[in-house]
Write an enzyme that holds these catalytic residues in place. Structure first.
Site, mmCIF file in Angstrom:
data_model
loop_
_atom_site.group_PDB
_atom_site.id
_atom_site.type_symbol
_atom_site.label_atom_id
_atom_site.label_comp_id
_atom_site.label_asym_id
_atom_site.label_seq_id
_atom_site.Cartn_x
_atom_site.Cartn_y
_atom_site.Cartn_z
ATOM 1 N N ARG A 302 0.693 -1.294 0.057
ATOM 2 C CA ARG A 302 0.125 0.071 0.024
ATOM 3 C C ARG A 302 0.779 1.229 -0.052
ATOM 4 N NH1 ARG A 302 -4.807 -1.682 4.335
ATOM 5 N NH2 ARG A 302 -5.800 -3.127 2.877
ATOM 6 N N ARG A 398 1.462 -1.950 7.185
ATOM 7 C CA ARG A 398 0.745 -3.258 7.417
ATOM 8 C C ARG A 398 0.335 -3.858 5.885
ATOM 9 N NH1 ARG A 398 -4.785 -4.402 6.983
ATOM 10 N NH2 ARG A 398 -5.597 -2.263 6.494
#
Length: 568
Positions: A302, A398
């Site tokens: 991401r 994450r």
């Protein structure tokens, strides 16, 4: 410019009521409910504090699902490796290994508790693929309604237990501060209920399961309840906050057309699973944005994708790019992504026939209250689980769908830990908390344990100024000048000495989040994971270490010393 001075305790009127429990849980998402289910089964009295109904938070909005190794073509080693790569050198491999090993059993326990996950034609768990994963390992439900199913199943299991009515109390309100004794140990919690009354709750354990911090930014995928209450409460209790500079921006949140924008409307997240099925990121001219930028292209981690889109927007002057999923076809949209399809159509965009306008938005707090995967923090009696906790699993960025898995695993483990209090268990918790303090270099004198503390608040009408300053200074791409300006803006906010209202508490916690992020991001003179600086654009070996912050007695954020992450 130093960080703004923060309250070390919030001023409140005397409590009009009080109650007692064995364990107080602040938050009603997957982590909090998983812990409560174990505790109730053991006969423990539990009080849960929520801002709405059980399950009404980030859990219910999770689209991707729960990451776990369930296929014979996958392995724990591969899941571990993908998580460490996404974490950009700041994961704790032993904590990641614990999570990865526990994840398959977590899926089985969720099924036992009543969750209905999607199946393939041979009645095996249907597995999705998301950014950063090299294997299909995302267990999902309803196509893109995984979090809603997890929340439903946990809430049903929690409220239908044999002894629920006599052991469980649910209070709608806003947690303010923990109650501590003169040794700094937690003895309960102050909260403000929906009538504006202060309530004193006494307990030997307070569990923070408050979720994220997204409302500190003007655009976020988080619910309105995600106001950073957990880190604020923990910081004022003397806990260590680790790595607050690492705030993940989801790369694909719907840029709602102006004619369909609504006041207070949440950001519509477009799951990475859409790219997993073949959708591509393109600019206005149809050029592929991720081509040549990463080996995984549109399925890169991401931070990589968000940074690339941000750079594209800066270069073009546009306020959005596009996610082109037209080629997926109507059947895939209706079967796999019915929720996303409906939400987009409600806002004037039809993904079946046109590319979706998207831009990055705040999504997940990779830092948080320093804690073990069992929820133990540096403060005796205070526990943290789920997104509010920094366990070492998420690192600097994450990996997709690890969060829901971690929330359930951590909540379940903490529930077991606190189910049967024993002298041996208490000793283990005490030793673990002391070890955490030692690892961070925390000096006991740095903890504000004096029960008479400063109590100013940031007035609720300052909230727009808080969020606008944080959005300008601590977005996808930061700079030293921008972070200094953020600190100046926060330092210039107007305090109020009136007793706290729930709105004042939230605004103060949002300002605290801004101060935490600005202080740590300014100190970290590199770009790593989801912390990106335009004036220090590369990761540096000397920065492969954690940031640790606490409040001193005067309300200043101070570092306890940085510790190196464990090498993979």
């Amino acid at each position: 410019m130093s960080a703004p001075e923060l309250p070390t305790r919030l001023r409140i009127d005397p409590a009009s009521d009080h109650d007692e429990a064995d364990v107080i849980i602040v938050g009603g998402g997957a982590a909090g409910m998983a812990a409560a289910i174990r505790l109730l089964a053991a006969g423990r009295r539990v009080t849960m504090i929520t801002k709405g109904t059980l399950g009404d938070g980030s859990t219910a909005w999770a689209q991707g699902g729960m990451a776990a190794v369930t296929a014979p073509t996958d392995s724990l080693t591969d899941h571990l490796a993908d998580t460490l790569v996404a974490g950009a050198g700041l994961c704790e491999p032993d904590q990641v290994a614990e999570l990865v090993a526990a994840a398959p059993s977590a899926i089985n326990r969720m099924i036992t508790l009543g969750a209905v996950f999607d199946r393939d034609t041979e009645d095996r768990l249907a597995l999705g693929l998301e950014g950063g994963h090299h294997r299909r390992r995302i267990v999902h439900a309803g196509g893109d309604a995984s979090g809603a199913e997890v929340a439903r199943a946990l809430a049903a299991a929690l409220t239908t237990g044999e002894r629920t009515s006599e052991l469980l109390t649910v209070i709608v309100g806003t947690a303010v501060d923990v109650i501590t004794d003169d040794t700094g140990s937690v003895r309960g919690l102050w909260l403000i209920d929906t009538d504006g009354e202060v309530v004193q709750l006494l307990a030997d354990a307070v569990v923070l399961a408050t979720g994220g911090i997204g409302q500190a930014w003007t655009t976020t995928s988080n619910p309105t309840t995600a106001t950073g209450d957990g880190p604020g409460i923990a910081l004022r209790a003397g806990a260590v906050i680790r790595d607050p500079e690492f705030v993940q921006f989801h790369p694909t949140v719907l840029a709602v057309p102006s004619a369909h924008r609504r006041a207070g409307d949440r950001g519509v997240l477009i799951s990475e699973a859409v790219r997993g099925e073949g959708a591509r990121l393109v600019d206005r001219r149809g050029n592929l944005i991720m081509e040549g930028r990463h080996p995984l292209a549109d399925l890169a981690p991401r931070d990589v994708v968000a940074s690339a889109i941000h750079a594209d927007l800066l270069a073009s002057g546009e306020d959005h790019v596009f996610l082109d999923g037209v080629g997926l076809g109507a059947d895939v949209w209706h079967r796999h992504f019915p929720t996303i399809l409906s939400l987009c159509r409600e806002r004037g965009v039809d993904p079946v026939s046109e590319p979706i306008p998207i831009r990055p938005a705040e999504h997940y707090f990779c830092g948080g209250v320093l804690a073990t995967l069992d929820g133990i923090t540096t403060v005796p009696g205070l526990y943290a689980i789920g997104e509010v906790a920094s366990t070492g699993v998420q690192g600097a960025n994450r990996l997709a769908s690890n969060s829901l898995t971690e929330a359930f695993v951590a909540g379940d483990r903490l529930g077991v830990l606190l189910s049967v209090p024993t002298a041996e268990q208490d000793a283990k918790i005490t030793v673990t908390a002391a070890a955490l303090r030692y690892q961070t270099g925390l000096d006991h004198d740095q903890q504000p344990i004096d029960p008479v503390r400063r109590g100013s608040l940031i007035a609720a009408d300052q909230r727009p100024a808080v969020t606008e300053a944080i959005t300008r200074g601590a977005g996808v791409l930061r700079s030293g000048d921008g972070l200094l300006e953020l600190q100046r803006s926060l330092a210039g906010l107007r305090d109020t000495d009136r007793p706290a209202s729930a709105a004042d508490v939230e605004t103060t916690n949002l300002a605290t989040i801004g101060a935490l992020v600005a202080t740590a991001a300014l100190a970290r003179t590199e770009s790593r994971g989801c912390h990106r600086r335009s004036d220090h654009d590369r990761p540096l070996p000397q920065w492969q270490r954690h940031s640790h912050l606490v409040l001193d007695r005067s309300g200043r954020l101070v570092g306890t010393g940085q510790s190196e992450a464990v090498a993979a």
